[in-house]
Enzyme design. Structure first.
Site, PDB file in Angstrom:
ATOM      1  N   ASP A  75       0.867  -1.166   0.000  1.00 59.50           N
ATOM      2  CA  ASP A  75       0.000   0.000   0.000  1.00 59.50           C
ATOM      3  C   ASP A  75       0.913   1.227   0.000  1.00 59.50           C
ATOM      4  O   ASP A  75       2.113   1.130   0.276  1.00 59.50           O
ATOM      5  CB  ASP A  75      -0.884  -0.030   1.244  1.00 59.50           C
ATOM      6  N   ASP A 123      -0.094   5.172   1.003  1.00 58.98           N
ATOM      7  CA  ASP A 123      -0.283   6.140   2.098  1.00 58.98           C
ATOM      8  C   ASP A 123      -0.313   5.438   3.454  1.00 58.98           C
ATOM      9  O   ASP A 123      -1.112   4.522   3.671  1.00 58.98           O
ATOM     10  CB  ASP A 123      -1.580   6.918   1.890  1.00 58.98           C
TER      11      ASP A 123
END
Length: 220
Positions: free
Chosen positions: A14, A16
């Site tokens: 991922d 953020d």
């Protein structure tokens, strides 16, 4: 805080809160939007993380609001606010050790915004990565991780996912991948399931070969 003991064929990240932090900039943009739409900011902000912007707007069910139009405007505002985006500690060095053909980024952000934030954080941009536009169903649906595994040419069950948000963790679980939770941006009230593998950041984490096309994580 623990790491898995088995080896993997690929690694999915991922963006953020996992390899960089854009929380401050994102929350500034979303706070302005929430105030303009009469929302309680303190209640609303925790709901924006880990999912596509259009889904965040859509699930509010605001009368007269077009989620697609609003999400596009929010993304445009976020693209202008990247000054305090920074990498998670150790992320740049760790990503540099990964085989280029066996890792990628799987983000709920639109591609243009993801590239802007990665550049602001000084992090590598994979040749191809999965962004919001690439899947019909965003996290917590498993589609994004399944697609990433397919593009890397390995089963999702042989991928290790690095995530920070509940929606992403749920998506990885649904894809059949193991998960390491990154807690660098978690507040004191955030609780990680004790059964989960979790690390604060990538400082001291290293990759070692474990046979042809397989690697495992360890500590220096």
């Amino acid at each position: 805080m623990t790491l898995p003991t088995r080896s993997y064929a690929a690694f999915l990240f991922d963006m953020d809160g996992t390899i960089l932090t854009s929380i401050a900039s994102a929350e500034r943009t979303w706070t302005k939007w929430a105030i303009a739409h009469g929302l309680d900011v303190a209640t609303f902000l925790p709901t924006i993380h880990g999912v596509q912007s259009v889904e965040t707007v859509r699930r509010l069910g605001l009368p007269g609001v077009d989620p697609v139009v609003e999400a596009a405007a929010i993304t445009a505002a976020e693209m202008e606010d990247v000054e305090d985006i920074t990498p998670i500690r150790g992320a740049a060095d760790f990503l540099a050790t990964l085989p280029a053909w066996r890792w990628t980024i799987v983000t709920s952000a639109p591609r243009a915004l993801a590239e802007r934030r990665l550049a602001a954080a000084g992090l590598a941009i994979p040749a191809q990565f999965i962004a919001a536009e690439d899947v019909a169903n965003g996290k917590p649906a498993p589609d994004c991780f399944l697609l990433a595994a397919e593009r890397l040419g390995v089963p999702a069950s042989d991928c290790l996912v690095f995530e920070d948000a509940p929606a992403g963790i749920a998506a990885a679980d649904a894809a059949g991948s193991d998960v390491v939770v990154i807690t660098a941006t978690h507040g004191r009230d955030h609780r990680v399931d004790a059964a989960r593998h979790a690390i604060v950041d990538y400082d001291g984490v290293e990759l070692t070969a474990d046979g042809p096309g397989r690697w495992r994580l360890g500590r220096e």
